[in-house]
Design a protein around this motif. Sequence first.
Motif, PDB file in Angstrom:
ATOM      1  N   ALA A  12      39.544 -22.381  -7.472  1.00 18.27           N
ATOM      2  CA  ALA A  12      39.238 -22.119  -6.061  1.00 18.27           C
ATOM      3  C   ALA A  12      39.151 -20.623  -5.770  1.00 18.27           C
ATOM      4  CB  ALA A  12      40.296 -22.769  -5.175  1.00 18.27           C
ATOM      5  N   GLY A  13      39.914 -19.830  -6.516  1.00 15.58           N
ATOM      6  CA  GLY A  13      39.933 -18.389  -6.281  1.00 15.58           C
ATOM      7  C   GLY A  13      38.570 -17.752  -6.459  1.00 15.58           C
ATOM      8  N   ILE A  14      37.863 -18.162  -7.498  1.00 13.71           N
ATOM      9  CA  ILE A  14      36.559 -17.535  -7.745  1.00 13.71           C
ATOM     10  C   ILE A  14      35.512 -18.045  -6.763  1.00 13.71           C
ATOM     11  CG2 ILE A  14      35.510 -19.108  -9.442  1.00 13.71           C
ATOM     12  CD1 ILE A  14      34.968 -16.410 -11.057  1.00 13.71           C
ATOM     13  N   VAL A  60      32.091 -16.548  -2.096  1.00 10.68           N
ATOM     14  CA  VAL A  60      31.709 -16.633  -0.679  1.00 10.68           C
ATOM     15  C   VAL A  60      31.853 -15.277   0.002  1.00 10.68           C
ATOM     16  CG1 VAL A  60      32.343 -17.637   1.547  1.00 10.68           C
ATOM     17  CG2 VAL A  60      32.262 -19.093  -0.496  1.00 10.68           C
ATOM     18  N   VAL A  61      32.977 -14.606  -0.255  1.00 14.03           N
ATOM     19  CA  VAL A  61      33.233 -13.309   0.389  1.00 14.03           C
ATOM     20  C   VAL A  61      32.202 -12.266  -0.036  1.00 14.03           C
ATOM     21  CG1 VAL A  61      34.847 -11.371   0.532  1.00 14.03           C
ATOM     22  CG2 VAL A  61      35.695 -13.712   0.744  1.00 14.03           C
ATOM     23  N   VAL A  62      31.952 -12.151  -1.356  1.00 14.71           N
ATOM     24  CA  VAL A  62      31.016 -11.108  -1.806  1.00 14.71           C
ATOM     25  C   VAL A  62      29.587 -11.422  -1.369  1.00 14.71           C
ATOM     26  CG1 VAL A  62      32.438 -10.341  -3.751  1.00 14.71           C
ATOM     27  CG2 VAL A  62      30.745 -12.122  -4.124  1.00 14.71           C
ATOM     28  N   LEU A  63      29.232 -12.705  -1.271  1.00 13.28           N
ATOM     29  CA  LEU A  63      27.903 -13.045  -0.766  1.00 13.28           C
ATOM     30  C   LEU A  63      27.759 -12.639   0.698  1.00 13.28           C
ATOM     31  CD1 LEU A  63      27.105 -16.523  -2.372  1.00 13.28           C
ATOM     32  CD2 LEU A  63      25.915 -14.357  -2.771  1.00 13.28           C
ATOM     33  N   ILE A  95      26.175  -8.125  -4.963  1.00  9.91           N
ATOM     34  CA  ILE A  95      25.329  -9.154  -5.583  1.00  9.91           C
ATOM     35  C   ILE A  95      25.670  -9.304  -7.068  1.00  9.91           C
ATOM     36  CG2 ILE A  95      22.972  -9.809  -6.165  1.00  9.91           C
ATOM     37  CD1 ILE A  95      23.717 -10.132  -3.198  1.00  9.91           C
ATOM     38  N   ALA A  96      25.982  -8.180  -7.730  1.00  2.06           N
ATOM     39  CA  ALA A  96      26.376  -8.240  -9.145  1.00  2.06           C
ATOM     40  C   ALA A  96      27.681  -9.018  -9.314  1.00  2.06           C
ATOM     41  CB  ALA A  96      26.524  -6.828  -9.703  1.00  2.06           C
ATOM     42  N   TYR A 130      28.304 -12.597 -11.309  1.00  5.53           N
ATOM     43  CA  TYR A 130      29.368 -12.827 -12.289  1.00  5.53           C
ATOM     44  C   TYR A 130      30.173 -14.071 -11.921  1.00  5.53           C
ATOM     45  CZ  TYR A 130      33.774 -12.292 -14.776  1.00  5.53           C
ATOM     46  OH  TYR A 130      34.887 -12.533 -15.545  1.00  5.53           O
ATOM     47  N   CYS A 131      30.484 -14.247 -10.634  1.00  6.64           N
ATOM     48  CA  CYS A 131      31.223 -15.437 -10.188  1.00  6.64           C
ATOM     49  C   CYS A 131      30.447 -16.716 -10.492  1.00  6.64           C
ATOM     50  CB  CYS A 131      31.503 -15.345  -8.684  1.00  6.64           C
ATOM     51  SG  CYS A 131      32.674 -14.055  -8.208  1.00  6.64           S
ATOM     52  N   VAL A 132      29.145 -16.692 -10.225  1.00  4.40           N
ATOM     53  CA  VAL A 132      28.306 -17.857 -10.516  1.00  4.40           C
ATOM     54  C   VAL A 132      28.314 -18.154 -12.016  1.00  4.40           C
ATOM     55  CG1 VAL A 132      25.928 -18.731 -10.525  1.00  4.40           C
ATOM     56  CG2 VAL A 132      26.829 -17.574  -8.493  1.00  4.40           C
ATOM     57  N   TYR A 133      28.223 -17.093 -12.824  1.00  2.23           N
ATOM     58  CA  TYR A 133      28.259 -17.257 -14.285  1.00  2.23           C
ATOM     59  C   TYR A 133      29.569 -17.891 -14.723  1.00  2.23           C
ATOM     60  CZ  TYR A 133      28.576 -16.002 -19.220  1.00  2.23           C
ATOM     61  OH  TYR A 133      28.744 -16.046 -20.588  1.00  2.23           O
TER      62      TYR A 133
END
Length: 204
Positions: A22-24, A29-32, A59-60, A64-67
């Motif tokens: 859940a943390g990532i 969400v926050v960085v987006l 965005i970078a 990374y989170c998506v990866y």
Amino acid sequence: MVYNIFMEDIKKRLLHDAGGGAGIVMTLVVVLLFGVLGIWLALTDEESSTWWILSVIFIAIAAYCVYKLATPQKNKIFRKYESVDKVAAMINELLSSEKIYEDKYLMISDKYIMSMKDSTTIRKLSDILAAYPYTQSYNFVPVAGGLRLVDKWGDIISIPSGISTAKARDVMERIAPICPKIALGYNAATLKYIKDNKIKLSKG
């Protein structure tokens, strides 16, 4: 049949933790949100170079989170212990064995140690080089504490246990008799022991 279902549940939890849990998702969400805000400000601000740079950084981080979420099987724990199935079997063995220590933060048998908050922290005790208590302070006031482990690949695992380090010291006393090769305490001798004994993790 029941065993297979239980093992599948362990693997699901393991892959969830390996992807960041859940943390990532919250980080993503926050960085987006900040990334979108940065792009909007860059488009509306005449001196926009700073906002463009910040937007690219956000965005970078999001990428990374998506990866991480998309490739949990690439977590280092699976290179350390060969596969998802083998790590899941280790967790199952830990859960079904007699414990030398267990609380809401930590579980230890005579073979394994694992944080209750993250199943990817499981390690063979024979793969732990050092253990020592730690504290985190804010304006010189302790706000968190716990146990830190250093595995033979040089990675640090932090296991919080509230503000006091008493539990960490208790754990160290319990594992000392069965793990005489683990360096206990944070000092120059421990750091040298880690440096002299850690190994490189294969790229796999």
